[in-house]
Design a protein around this motif. Sequence first.
Motif, PDB file in Angstrom:
ATOM      1  N   LEU A 127     -17.428  12.095  10.095  1.00 26.74           N
ATOM      2  CA  LEU A 127     -17.791  11.317  11.274  1.00 26.74           C
ATOM      3  C   LEU A 127     -17.587  12.136  12.542  1.00 26.74           C
ATOM      4  O   LEU A 127     -18.376  12.042  13.490  1.00 26.74           O
ATOM      5  N   ARG A 128     -16.562  12.948  12.558  1.00 27.81           N
ATOM      6  CA  ARG A 128     -16.296  13.793  13.733  1.00 27.81           C
ATOM      7  C   ARG A 128     -17.460  14.738  14.008  1.00 27.81           C
ATOM      8  O   ARG A 128     -17.909  14.881  15.160  1.00 27.81           O
ATOM      9  N   LYS A 129     -17.967  15.373  12.940  1.00 23.95           N
ATOM     10  CA  LYS A 129     -19.099  16.288  13.106  1.00 23.95           C
ATOM     11  C   LYS A 129     -20.353  15.540  13.554  1.00 23.95           C
ATOM     12  O   LYS A 129     -21.137  16.035  14.372  1.00 23.95           O
ATOM     13  N   PHE A 130     -20.547  14.335  13.019  1.00 26.01           N
ATOM     14  CA  PHE A 130     -21.714  13.541  13.393  1.00 26.01           C
ATOM     15  C   PHE A 130     -21.672  13.198  14.883  1.00 26.01           C
ATOM     16  O   PHE A 130     -22.679  13.298  15.592  1.00 26.01           O
ATOM     17  N   LYS A 131     -20.490  12.788  15.370  1.00 24.61           N
ATOM     18  CA  LYS A 131     -20.361  12.445  16.789  1.00 24.61           C
ATOM     19  C   LYS A 131     -20.579  13.662  17.682  1.00 24.61           C
ATOM     20  O   LYS A 131     -21.236  13.567  18.720  1.00 24.61           O
ATOM     21  N   GLU A 132     -20.026  14.807  17.259  1.00 25.60           N
ATOM     22  CA  GLU A 132     -20.188  16.029  18.048  1.00 25.60           C
ATOM     23  C   GLU A 132     -21.670  16.418  18.128  1.00 25.60           C
ATOM     24  O   GLU A 132     -22.158  16.807  19.193  1.00 25.60           O
ATOM     25  N   LYS A 133     -22.381  16.302  16.999  1.00 21.94           N
ATOM     26  CA  LYS A 133     -23.798  16.658  16.970  1.00 21.94           C
ATOM     27  C   LYS A 133     -24.621  15.692  17.824  1.00 21.94           C
ATOM     28  O   LYS A 133     -25.517  16.111  18.576  1.00 21.94           O
ATOM     29  N   SER A 134     -24.321  14.400  17.732  1.00 24.04           N
ATOM     30  CA  SER A 134     -25.062  13.398  18.500  1.00 24.04           C
ATOM     31  C   SER A 134     -24.857  13.590  19.990  1.00 24.04           C
ATOM     32  O   SER A 134     -25.793  13.486  20.791  1.00 24.04           O
TER      33      SER A 134
ATOM     34  N   THR B 256       0.808  -1.220   0.000  1.00 29.93           N
ATOM     35  CA  THR B 256       0.000   0.000   0.000  1.00 29.93           C
ATOM     36  C   THR B 256       0.843   1.272   0.000  1.00 29.93           C
ATOM     37  O   THR B 256       0.334   2.347  -0.288  1.00 29.93           O
ATOM     38  N   SER B 257       2.136   1.138   0.326  1.00 34.46           N
ATOM     39  CA  SER B 257       3.008   2.315   0.306  1.00 34.46           C
ATOM     40  C   SER B 257       3.205   2.833  -1.123  1.00 34.46           C
ATOM     41  O   SER B 257       3.612   3.983  -1.325  1.00 34.46           O
ATOM     42  N   LEU B 258       2.909   1.974  -2.127  1.00 32.92           N
ATOM     43  CA  LEU B 258       3.058   2.375  -3.523  1.00 32.92           C
ATOM     44  C   LEU B 258       1.818   3.090  -4.056  1.00 32.92           C
ATOM     45  O   LEU B 258       1.840   3.632  -5.151  1.00 32.92           O
ATOM     46  N   VAL B 259       0.742   3.079  -3.269  1.00 33.95           N
ATOM     47  CA  VAL B 259      -0.512   3.697  -3.696  1.00 33.95           C
ATOM     48  C   VAL B 259      -0.585   5.128  -3.183  1.00 33.95           C
ATOM     49  O   VAL B 259      -0.369   5.390  -2.001  1.00 33.95           O
ATOM     50  N   GLU B 260      -0.871   6.050  -4.081  1.00 33.28           N
ATOM     51  CA  GLU B 260      -0.973   7.452  -3.689  1.00 33.28           C
ATOM     52  C   GLU B 260      -2.168   7.651  -2.760  1.00 33.28           C
ATOM     53  O   GLU B 260      -3.280   7.228  -3.057  1.00 33.28           O
ATOM     54  N   LYS B 261      -1.927   8.265  -1.621  1.00 27.49           N
ATOM     55  CA  LYS B 261      -2.970   8.448  -0.610  1.00 27.49           C
ATOM     56  C   LYS B 261      -3.614   9.834  -0.743  1.00 27.49           C
ATOM     57  O   LYS B 261      -2.953  10.818  -1.095  1.00 27.49           O
ATOM     58  N   TYR B 262      -4.923   9.860  -0.468  1.00 31.64           N
ATOM     59  CA  TYR B 262      -5.610  11.148  -0.403  1.00 31.64           C
ATOM     60  C   TYR B 262      -5.384  11.733   0.982  1.00 31.64           C
ATOM     61  O   TYR B 262      -5.590  11.068   1.993  1.00 31.64           O
ATOM     62  N   THR B 263      -4.932  12.954   1.036  1.00 37.64           N
ATOM     63  CA  THR B 263      -4.680  13.619   2.323  1.00 37.64           C
ATOM     64  C   THR B 263      -5.483  14.913   2.409  1.00 37.64           C
ATOM     65  O   THR B 263      -5.804  15.529   1.385  1.00 37.64           O
ATOM     66  N   ILE B 264      -5.809  15.292   3.641  1.00 36.26           N
ATOM     67  CA  ILE B 264      -6.537  16.524   3.890  1.00 36.26           C
ATOM     68  C   ILE B 264      -6.010  17.133   5.186  1.00 36.26           C
ATOM     69  O   ILE B 264      -5.728  16.408   6.149  1.00 36.26           O
ATOM     70  N   SER B 265      -5.852  18.439   5.192  1.00 34.31           N
ATOM     71  CA  SER B 265      -5.321  19.089   6.381  1.00 34.31           C
ATOM     72  C   SER B 265      -6.353  19.060   7.510  1.00 34.31           C
ATOM     73  O   SER B 265      -7.558  18.926   7.277  1.00 34.31           O
ATOM     74  N   GLU B 266      -5.880  19.180   8.751  1.00 38.84           N
ATOM     75  CA  GLU B 266      -6.772  19.196   9.910  1.00 38.84           C
ATOM     76  C   GLU B 266      -7.743  20.368   9.825  1.00 38.84           C
ATOM     77  O   GLU B 266      -8.927  20.240  10.151  1.00 38.84           O
ATOM     78  N   GLU B 267      -7.251  21.506   9.352  1.00 42.73           N
ATOM     79  CA  GLU B 267      -8.096  22.696   9.237  1.00 42.73           C
ATOM     80  C   GLU B 267      -9.218  22.472   8.226  1.00 42.73           C
ATOM     81  O   GLU B 267     -10.382  22.796   8.481  1.00 42.73           O
ATOM     82  N   ALA B 268      -8.881  21.889   7.069  1.00 44.00           N
ATOM     83  CA  ALA B 268      -9.883  21.643   6.038  1.00 44.00           C
ATOM     84  C   ALA B 268     -10.890  20.596   6.496  1.00 44.00           C
ATOM     85  O   ALA B 268     -12.089  20.701   6.219  1.00 44.00           O
ATOM     86  N   TYR B 269     -10.407  19.580   7.229  1.00 41.62           N
ATOM     87  CA  TYR B 269     -11.302  18.530   7.724  1.00 41.62           C
ATOM     88  C   TYR B 269     -12.316  19.106   8.716  1.00 41.62           C
ATOM     89  O   TYR B 269     -13.493  18.750   8.696  1.00 41.62           O
TER      90      TYR B 269
END
Length: 242
Positions: free
Chosen positions: A128-135, A108-121
């Motif tokens: 899932l984080r927003k769903f848990k916070e709302k619940s 899997t190290s050969l597969v390009e990973k999708y990344t997102i910054s903490e701020e953008a997330y």
Amino acid sequence: MSQLILQDAVDDTVTLHISHSNLKHHSSQLRFSLHTTIEAVKERLSRNSGTAVGAMLLELFDESGTKVCDMSDNFRVLGYYSPLNGYRIHIVDLDPTSVTAGGWLEDTSLVEKYTISEEAYNKREDTLRKFKEKSLAEDPSRNQQKMSEDYMQDVAASIQVGDRCEIGPGAKRGTVMFVDKVDTLTPGYWVGVMYDEPVGKHDGMVKGKRFFSCTPGHGAMLRPDRVKVGDYPEVNPFQEEI
């Protein structure tokens, strides 16, 4: 008479290990009819491995790892090459552009990973984080709820050791080997199943503790609501070929 027919059916099948030239960690077992043509064997292995039929060379090895022969004649039946239970079919992928080439299916190290910054997330509202916070905001008691020790006991009560069963999704069939709580897993009731085919995860040992015994790769521990018991005989793996 029925016993004689059953014996003949058993004698006409063979269980073989499968390995692949490009997939170093690919190892499985499949049952074949000795009357199946090599071309049909390749078609089945193609679905299992990703290698195209036209780019596939099949080599037969015995239990000691000694090469027996190349199974190169597509029109010969498998029995012509006299494989025995425990022998191994090695798939040689002759296509340099094959999807299995280069090792990226396993590394899997050969597969390009999708990344997102903490701020953008944090700005996204569909996470899932927003769903848990709302619940949690709507019902703070959710954070303190624990699963009952008798979780799914009512469902498990209708399942007995020895029952034939079918597991979804996938309609996998097997035999019930265990029904009880499992102290190495989360609370509640679990059902241990021995699958007819090697589609399980273990041999009845879960996290270092044995709960039942079966052939390695045939065992699974499932929640009772996934296990449907009834008249589920073992599926004939060659039904489509007949």
